[in-house]
Design a protein around this motif. Structure first.
Motif, short mmCIF file in Angstrom:
data_model
loop_
_atom_site.label_atom_id
_atom_site.label_comp_id
_atom_site.label_asym_id
_atom_site.label_seq_id
_atom_site.Cartn_x
_atom_site.Cartn_y
_atom_site.Cartn_z
N GLU A 124 0.82 -1.19 0.00
CA GLU A 124 0.00 0.00 0.00
C GLU A 124 0.87 1.26 0.00
O GLU A 124 1.80 1.39 0.79
N ILE A 125 0.54 2.17 -0.92
CA ILE A 125 1.20 3.48 -0.96
C ILE A 125 0.10 4.53 -0.86
O ILE A 125 -0.59 4.82 -1.84
N PRO A 126 -0.13 5.09 0.33
CA PRO A 126 -1.20 6.09 0.48
C PRO A 126 -0.85 7.40 -0.22
O PRO A 126 0.31 7.69 -0.52
N ASN A 127 -1.88 8.18 -0.50
CA ASN A 127 -1.68 9.46 -1.18
C ASN A 127 -0.94 10.49 -0.33
O ASN A 127 -0.28 11.37 -0.86
N ASP A 128 -1.07 10.36 0.97
CA ASP A 128 -0.53 11.39 1.86
C ASP A 128 0.80 10.98 2.48
O ASP A 128 0.99 11.08 3.69
N LEU A 129 1.74 10.53 1.65
CA LEU A 129 3.06 10.19 2.17
C LEU A 129 3.71 11.38 2.85
O LEU A 129 3.62 12.51 2.37
N ARG A 130 4.37 11.13 3.95
CA ARG A 130 5.08 12.18 4.67
C ARG A 130 6.28 11.57 5.37
O ARG A 130 6.26 10.39 5.76
N VAL A 131 7.32 12.33 5.53
CA VAL A 131 8.54 11.86 6.18
C VAL A 131 8.23 11.42 7.61
O VAL A 131 7.55 12.13 8.35
N GLY A 132 8.74 10.24 7.99
CA GLY A 132 8.51 9.70 9.32
C GLY A 132 7.30 8.78 9.41
O GLY A 132 7.08 8.14 10.44
N GLN A 133 6.54 8.67 8.32
CA GLN A 133 5.33 7.86 8.31
C GLN A 133 5.64 6.37 8.26
O GLN A 133 6.50 5.92 7.50
N ASN A 134 4.96 5.58 9.09
CA ASN A 134 5.07 4.13 9.06
C ASN A 134 4.01 3.55 8.14
O ASN A 134 2.84 3.97 8.18
N LEU A 135 4.39 2.58 7.29
CA LEU A 135 3.48 1.97 6.34
C LEU A 135 3.22 0.52 6.71
O LEU A 135 4.01 -0.12 7.40
N ASN A 136 2.08 -0.01 6.23
CA ASN A 136 1.72 -1.38 6.54
C ASN A 136 2.69 -2.38 5.92
O ASN A 136 3.24 -2.15 4.84
N ASP A 137 2.90 -3.50 6.61
CA ASP A 137 3.71 -4.59 6.08
C ASP A 137 3.01 -5.22 4.87
O ASP A 137 1.80 -5.03 4.65
N ALA A 138 3.77 -5.99 4.09
CA ALA A 138 3.21 -6.70 2.94
C ALA A 138 3.95 -8.02 2.79
O ALA A 138 5.01 -8.23 3.39
N ASN A 139 3.39 -8.95 2.00
CA ASN A 139 4.07 -10.23 1.80
C ASN A 139 3.63 -10.89 0.52
O ASN A 139 2.56 -10.61 -0.02
N VAL A 140 4.49 -11.77 0.03
CA VAL A 140 4.19 -12.64 -1.11
C VAL A 140 4.65 -14.04 -0.76
O VAL A 140 5.72 -14.24 -0.20
N THR A 141 3.80 -15.03 -1.07
CA THR A 141 4.12 -16.43 -0.79
C THR A 141 3.98 -17.26 -2.06
O THR A 141 3.02 -17.08 -2.82
N MET A 142 4.94 -18.12 -2.31
CA MET A 142 4.88 -19.04 -3.44
C MET A 142 4.92 -20.47 -2.91
O MET A 142 5.83 -20.83 -2.16
N LYS A 143 3.94 -21.27 -3.29
CA LYS A 143 3.88 -22.68 -2.91
C LYS A 143 4.08 -23.53 -4.16
O LYS A 143 3.33 -23.40 -5.13
N ILE A 144 5.11 -24.36 -4.16
CA ILE A 144 5.44 -25.18 -5.31
C ILE A 144 5.28 -26.65 -4.94
O ILE A 144 5.83 -27.12 -3.94
N GLY A 145 4.50 -27.37 -5.72
CA GLY A 145 4.27 -28.78 -5.46
C GLY A 145 4.55 -29.64 -6.68
O GLY A 145 4.11 -29.32 -7.78
N MET A 146 5.32 -30.73 -6.49
CA MET A 146 5.63 -31.62 -7.60
C MET A 146 5.94 -32.99 -7.04
O MET A 146 6.76 -33.14 -6.13
N SER A 147 5.27 -34.00 -7.57
CA SER A 147 5.49 -35.39 -7.16
C SER A 147 5.32 -35.58 -5.66
O SER A 147 6.09 -36.29 -5.00
N GLY A 148 4.31 -34.92 -5.11
CA GLY A 148 4.02 -35.09 -3.69
C GLY A 148 4.89 -34.30 -2.75
O GLY A 148 4.75 -34.40 -1.53
#
Length: 230
Positions: A124-148
């Motif tokens: 998330e990139i809010p419109n009202d960015l300002r110096v010192g502002q804390n932003l929400n965490d984010a994540n991406v997960t990849m699950k790979i499955g092959m032959s059990g």
């Protein structure tokens, strides 16, 4: 396969960093025809590849804007190593990515019966960015499955904060940017690693520069906006 999976995952992280700002935010115009070129460098400043992005289609229904982005990644010799289209939508101040369409059909054909699932929380990139502002965490997960056998890869973007404002000059122009710091924690099998990074964001353009560091602060790689057209 392990190396290929990691390359795809970190490329997707880069995609999200670029597309999490759009016409619902003043930091990135999600407008048909807009194109961007980014050059990727190693820690010594040597070119490692070039990433090209272009908005090929947009439409608005109610308060939601949808777009299709074409992506092309080439190595330092100009050989194409990744190409695909993916979809994103924006409502209010939030972008939603169609994760399934990020997987190119040629990759799926190459691995045959391998099952890949990608999920995550948008940056998330809010419109009202300002110096010192804390932003929400984010994540991406990849699950790979092959032959059990299943392999999980995850990247969490933690401790995101707007550090400062700074002017940056690139071959594409000079931009006044907000500098956003984060700690990218990757988890794969039993290995956990942390890579701090900084992203320079300019209003109306999006990402202008990115640097990734080792845990001790030494530069690992960087990305620079080298061409922009609207």
């Amino acid at each position: 396969m392990k190396t290929k999976s990691l390359l795809v995952l970190f490329f997707l992280i880069g995609i999200i960093s670029l597309t999490a700002q759009d016409n619902c935010s003043k930091f990135y115009p999600m407008t048909e025809g807009v194109s961007m070129e980014y050059t990727n460098y190693n820690k010594k400043g040597k070119v490692e590849g070039i990433s090209s992005y272009k908005v090929t289609e947009t439409n608005t229904v109610g308060n939601t804007t949808n777009a299709t982005m074409a992506i092309n990644l080439k190595d330092e010799k100009g050989k194409e190593i990744y190409s695909t289209d993916y979809k994103l939508s924006c409502t209010g101040n939030m972008v939603t990515l169609d994760y399934e369409s990020l997987l190119p059909s040629d990759m799926m054909n190459q691995y045959g019966d391998m099952d890949i699932e990608i999920s995550g929380n948008d940056i998330e990139i809010p419109n009202d960015l300002r110096v010192g502002q804390n932003l929400n965490d984010a994540n991406v997960t990849m699950k790979i499955g092959m032959s059990g056998i299943n392999m999980n890869i995850a990247v969490d973007m933690l401790n995101r904060k707007v550090e400062k404002k700074e002017s940056v000059t690139t071959p594409a122009g000079t931009y006044d940017c907000y500098v956003v710091y984060s700690e990218n924690q990757s988890k794969m099998m039993m290995a956990n690693q942390v890579y701090p990074s900084r992203v320079w964001l300019a209003e109306g353009v999006g990402m202008v520069k990115q640097e990734t560091y080792k845990k001790n602060g030494d530069l690992m790689s960087s990305t620079l906006l080298t061409a922009y057209s609207n």
